[in-house]
Design a protein around this motif. Sequence first.
Motif, mmCIF file in Angstrom:
data_model
loop_
_atom_site.group_PDB
_atom_site.id
_atom_site.type_symbol
_atom_site.label_atom_id
_atom_site.label_comp_id
_atom_site.label_asym_id
_atom_site.label_seq_id
_atom_site.Cartn_x
_atom_site.Cartn_y
_atom_site.Cartn_z
ATOM 1 N N UNK A 149 43.164 -8.687 46.879
ATOM 2 C CA UNK A 149 43.850 -6.877 47.207
ATOM 3 C C UNK A 149 44.818 -6.881 46.051
ATOM 4 N N UNK A 150 45.285 -8.018 45.385
ATOM 5 C CA UNK A 150 46.778 -7.946 44.925
ATOM 6 C C UNK A 150 47.031 -6.936 43.958
ATOM 7 N N UNK A 151 47.805 -5.868 43.830
ATOM 8 C CA UNK A 151 48.092 -5.364 42.761
ATOM 9 C C UNK A 151 48.615 -5.086 41.603
ATOM 10 N N UNK A 152 48.109 -6.068 40.995
ATOM 11 C CA UNK A 152 49.048 -6.853 39.448
ATOM 12 C C UNK A 152 49.411 -6.434 38.702
ATOM 13 N N UNK A 153 48.403 -5.322 38.193
ATOM 14 C CA UNK A 153 49.536 -4.681 37.400
ATOM 15 C C UNK A 153 50.989 -4.300 37.384
ATOM 16 N N UNK A 154 50.603 -2.974 38.332
ATOM 17 C CA UNK A 154 51.635 -2.325 39.890
ATOM 18 C C UNK A 154 53.211 -3.269 40.106
ATOM 19 N N UNK A 155 52.555 -4.523 40.161
ATOM 20 C CA UNK A 155 53.425 -6.012 40.754
ATOM 21 C C UNK A 155 54.815 -6.179 39.637
#
Length: 306
Positions: free
Chosen positions: A249-255
Amino acid sequence: MNCKGFILIGALIISGLLVAGCVDSETQPGVPEELRIATTTSLYDTGLLDHLQPIFEERYNAKLLIVSAGTGKALEYGMRGDVDVMMVHDRAREDTFIAEGHGVERRVIAYNYFVILGPESDPAGIRGTSPEEAFRTLFEQGTAGESGIAFVSRGDESGTHAKEKAIWRSAGYDYATDIQNSGIWYVEAGRGMGETLVMANEKEAYTLSDKGTFLAYKGDLGIVPVVDEGEILLNVYSTMLINPQTHTGIDTDLGKAWINFLISDEAQEEIATFGVSEYGEPLFFPAQGNWERMGVPQSEVTEPVL
């Protein structure tokens, strides 16, 4: 007009409204994407994130959900995968966090310095000494029961608390056996930096603070910097992405977008000038161009996250 005419006109009106509705929905931006961030209290209490947040949110149609806590608590959020990105300032624990598979793509974003604060009268007489000598003097006078000698510690496993323990260690003490429970002179607040400053001020005590938070609270404080020089007082801030291979569930792109924004020329300039107009000096220094001073590789400052 006959019934068929009314039906035809009504159909045309409804059709027009539906078309207009479709056009409006296509031209309106979508619901902002949320990015969960755990940050150390100093980056939040100073107002720096409040300053950077609207710039990023508008550009990326994002909403930042920011929780402020000491570095220890922030790391716990990251270990559980409760956030997408962390912003902390304790290199030793950051390295462990990454080595255990919880964090990736660490980038250094800023630095400032810690300061030892105390009453203007400086009853312990530590003004101008080294941080280690200052702590030795405070310990000796505090445990001897000297009047007016007290130290308020964050006591919350934050990055500031970790730095305090490092100074005690460098001064020749074991924190757990020598300092904790050494007398009423030593108070563990268990609070954030802003609240600890207020407590130390009320008690007319000494404390350790990052300079940025001190400047932000300076107008309400009577305590002043008494020791502000020493290599050990360097305070480096970094950010990292929670490892998507370890946590779901980690928002990789926005992170990644947030990290790249923080190390961009634009954000680094915002960091460099933040607080100058209000306090007469910056609350933080940009990492860009200062990697040698911070003792970190240039890649940790300038290399974009892909």
